[in-house]
Enzyme design. Structure first.
Site, PDB file in Angstrom:
ATOM      1  N   SER A   1      15.762  12.850  62.174  1.00  0.00           N
ATOM      2  CA  SER A   1      15.897  13.122  60.662  1.00  0.00           C
ATOM      3  C   SER A   1      17.495  12.966  60.402  1.00  0.00           C
ATOM      4  O   SER A   1      18.070  12.137  61.008  1.00  0.00           O
ATOM      5  CB  SER A   1      15.465  14.625  60.457  1.00  0.00           C
ATOM      6  OG  SER A   1      15.158  14.668  58.838  1.00  0.00           O
TER       7      SER A   1
ATOM      8  N   ARG B   1      13.577  24.425  49.347  1.00  0.00           N
ATOM      9  CA  ARG B   1      13.024  24.530  50.449  1.00  0.00           C
ATOM     10  C   ARG B   1      11.551  23.970  50.074  1.00  0.00           C
ATOM     11  O   ARG B   1      10.672  23.359  50.896  1.00  0.00           O
ATOM     12  CB  ARG B   1      13.120  25.795  51.154  1.00  0.00           C
ATOM     13  CG  ARG B   1      12.464  25.829  52.523  1.00  0.00           C
ATOM     14  CD  ARG B   1      12.965  24.796  53.450  1.00  0.00           C
ATOM     15  NE  ARG B   1      12.551  25.130  54.724  1.00  0.00           N
ATOM     16  CZ  ARG B   1      12.829  24.388  55.970  1.00  0.00           C
ATOM     17  NH1 ARG B   1      14.016  23.471  55.767  1.00  0.00           N
ATOM     18  NH2 ARG B   1      12.467  24.860  57.143  1.00  0.00           N
TER      19      ARG B   1
ATOM     20  N   ASP C   1       4.869  10.002  58.083  1.00  0.00           N
ATOM     21  CA  ASP C   1       6.124  10.508  57.620  1.00  0.00           C
ATOM     22  C   ASP C   1       6.086  10.066  56.072  1.00  0.00           C
ATOM     23  O   ASP C   1       6.253   8.943  55.744  1.00  0.00           O
ATOM     24  CB  ASP C   1       7.135   9.964  58.520  1.00  0.00           C
ATOM     25  CG  ASP C   1       8.637  10.708  57.838  1.00  0.00           C
ATOM     26  OD1 ASP C   1       8.676  11.247  56.940  1.00  0.00           O
ATOM     27  OD2 ASP C   1       9.284  10.451  58.999  1.00  0.00           O
TER      28      ASP C   1
ATOM     29  N   HIS D   1       6.600  13.824  58.914  1.00  0.00           N
ATOM     30  CA  HIS D   1       8.095  13.963  59.416  1.00  0.00           C
ATOM     31  C   HIS D   1       8.377  14.997  60.438  1.00  0.00           C
ATOM     32  O   HIS D   1       8.892  14.455  61.476  1.00  0.00           O
ATOM     33  CB  HIS D   1       8.941  14.269  57.985  1.00  0.00           C
ATOM     34  CG  HIS D   1      10.462  14.229  58.484  1.00  0.00           C
ATOM     35  ND1 HIS D   1      10.981  12.976  58.676  1.00  0.00           N
ATOM     36  CD2 HIS D   1      11.514  15.099  58.491  1.00  0.00           C
ATOM     37  CE1 HIS D   1      12.322  13.252  59.198  1.00  0.00           C
ATOM     38  NE2 HIS D   1      12.456  14.521  58.887  1.00  0.00           N
ATOM     39  N   ASP D   2       7.982  16.300  60.548  1.00  0.00           N
ATOM     40  CA  ASP D   2       8.253  17.194  61.399  1.00  0.00           C
ATOM     41  C   ASP D   2       7.464  17.036  62.772  1.00  0.00           C
ATOM     42  O   ASP D   2       7.716  17.714  63.673  1.00  0.00           O
ATOM     43  CB  ASP D   2       7.606  18.517  60.776  1.00  0.00           C
ATOM     44  CG  ASP D   2       8.818  19.364  60.108  1.00  0.00           C
ATOM     45  OD1 ASP D   2       9.872  18.737  59.804  1.00  0.00           O
ATOM     46  OD2 ASP D   2       8.470  20.430  59.487  1.00  0.00           O
TER      47      ASP D   2
END
Lengths: 365, 365
Positions: free
Chosen positions: A135, A204, A302, A332-333
């Site tokens: 990232s 967030r 992702d 993504h994570d």
């Protein structure tokens, strides 16, 4: 000079001038694990809200006997310039005793790498066996290959792109805007008053939806109501939530307890500015110029950095070491959560990197 | 009684009780084009911020000689319950002369369809040759097949899912939250003061990034700076933007000029509540019970309603007429912008629907 017992160390790098021309006094905090033998440093780069404590957030792949083996390598991780975990950022105090706030300059990914290189100079680390990051950490890793090719033996660039896409700039700006719209933001100068927690939490919540694949979130929550709440009542009520809303609220709240809104804005802005083609004759010319053996890793689901962006990198990088795809519903994570796959990928990368060095291949321009 | 010259008509449907049990007096506005011959009505369902003027927002496929041919069919389009384009919604005035605001009940997709059916009762339209709609309009179309199967000859469900996914609820809640965080929102009771335009614009900027594929947005804007602005300056400045930020700002501003924030919240909430399985024994049982011949259409690059959701629908719908995929970099909005493909798909749908009716197939339970 390098402290390798894992305790955080803050080191002044003196005067530092940003890409856009602002000079500040800066310190960088790092942690390191494993004996330093001169040429055995692996630099690990954290993501947006990460920190230098890599053995915590990437504990499955860093440690004795693990893929990034601290019995053999000295793993170093710095807190990024602009962060809030020990390195100089908007919440740091200036010499006049007040926080930088809005006076903190805009920084780029290149600034973050230059600051890190300055730290390594102070620490006497002239060469890196490998740089690894995902990232925002992947963006920094990529810049390392172009800013300091002579100092990097190999690079592993995970879940990132060669430059910010317009969609990324859009969704990142939506997060910055969520913070700016908090009355507590005060243009970034809120450090002697209440912080813009509502704005940071809102940012967030948006971000988290780009970090997680929609399949994974749906498998976990679907349309289930939060226990004890009824999201289907006669009038709309923000306190009567679906389980996923509660989950996102929790993610937002958790971040406000550990992260500074000013740093969030500064680092998100640096992602908007991510573009390895800038002042290098464009994207493809810059990619072609990469002579450091570089492995590219992506995640099939992702949303934030779609896999085609890693395919683009691997097609165009001047010295491609290997490519790997993480298969996961997580999105993504996944580079943080799919430990088994990440372990396998990093072991392969280290093998290839060792091979490159052992063969003494002359690849630098 | 049905006015088919295209001018908007507001019709009272009297007392209307929502799924969650609130009774209101409601009116629905509709527009219609093409002679009404009893069994030749095609009901077109608009998306979240659409309106009854279907010949404007879907002009390429509705009109004389077009796929939805007003020389043969009578095309009817209503403004959705909860909207702000003529039908009763939060901004409508109650009998006491004040706007509904926070007193407007939470509505579901089923409520929207029930209100529409009540309108058709008033207009003397007992049967529909077809119902066609995309996105929120697709959700309504799907509910038509379950709430009024005996009134629908065929349905074309575009770019939607059988229920809200957790990701959709998350990103939709982020939009609602952006509006709620605007001080002008006043809990929804702002109609005698300044409207929450900043919040609505922020919501739209987020939403727009889910309506457009990242490939398309990137092709158009990439990392280009907005003309005359420098997003790479020494300090972060919200007025120095990338082109994509300016584009999104424009999209946000445009919506505030034509749409009410209260309606945006009410309709977004109805999408959160979209679940055809509710009180029907679950999702798959509900889908299997669909006996109306139903065509499912999806977009390959849709982020908001990913194509696997339409595959899920087509695998489980009790009476699948056909399936079609729109190939486009545009993402979700492709059903509005890819006119050539949509024309071909809708012509195919009408042919199949005509065939079903002409064959006199008995498919209703």
């Amino acid at each position: 000079m390098l402290v390798t017992n894992g305790t955080p160390q803050s080191v002044s790098i003196g005067e530092f001038t940003t890409e856009a021309g602002v000079t500040i006094d800066a310190s960088i905090t790092y942690q390191a694990w494993g004996d330093f033998r001169g040429s055995n440093v692996i630099l690990v780069e954290h993501a947006l809200t990460g920190d230098s404590n890599a053995v915590e957030w990437w504990g499955d792949v860093i440690g004795p006997g693990k893929a990034l083996d601290t019995d053999h390598f000295c793993v170093v991780c710095t807190n990024v310039l602009g962060g809030c975990k020990g390195s100089t950022g908007p919440s740091s105090l200036r010499s006049d005793g007040t926080a930088w706030g809005s006076r903190f300059p805009a920084i780029s990914i290149r600034d973050q790498v230059n600051a890190e290189a300055a730290l390594l100079d102070v620490l006497g680390i002239s060469r890196l066996h490998a740089v690894v990051g995902g990232s925002m950490g992947g963006a920094r890793t990529l810049e390392w290959t172009l800013l300091y090719p002579a100092r990097v033996d190999a690079a592993c660039v995970i879940a990132v792109s060669a430059r910010a896409s317009a969609w990324q700039i859009g969704i990142q700006t939506a997060q910055i805007s969520a913070i700016e719209r908090d009355p507590n933001w005060q243009g970034g100068d809120y450090y002697d008053a209440a912080p813009p927690t509502a704005g940071l939490a809102a940012a967030r919540r948006i971000a988290h939806l780009t970090y997680r694949g929609e399949l994974e979130i749906d498998e976990r929550f679907g349309t289930t109501a939060q226990r004890g709440e009824n999201p289907l009542g006669p009038y709309r009520d923000p306190n009567q939530r679906f389980a996923v809303q509660s989950y996102l609220d929790h993610q937002g709240l958790k971040l406000t307890e550990r992260f500074d809104a000013g740093s969030y804005v500064a680092l998100t802005e640096s992602l908007n500015r991510h573009d390895i083609g800038r002042d290098r004759g464009g994207l493809n010319k810059a990619l072609a110029a990469i002579q450091v053996p570089t492995m590219i890793v992506g995640v099939d689901t992702d949303i934030l950095y779609p896999y085609h962006q890693q395919e683009h990198l691997s097609r165009n990088v001047g010295n491609l070491l290997a490519m790997a795809k993480i298969s996961s519903p997580v999105g993504h994570d996944a580079f943080l959560t799919e430990s088994r796959q990440m372990d396998r990928i990093l072991r392969h990368f280290i093998e290839l990197a060792d091979g490159v060095r052992d063969a003494g291949i002359e690849y630098h321009l």
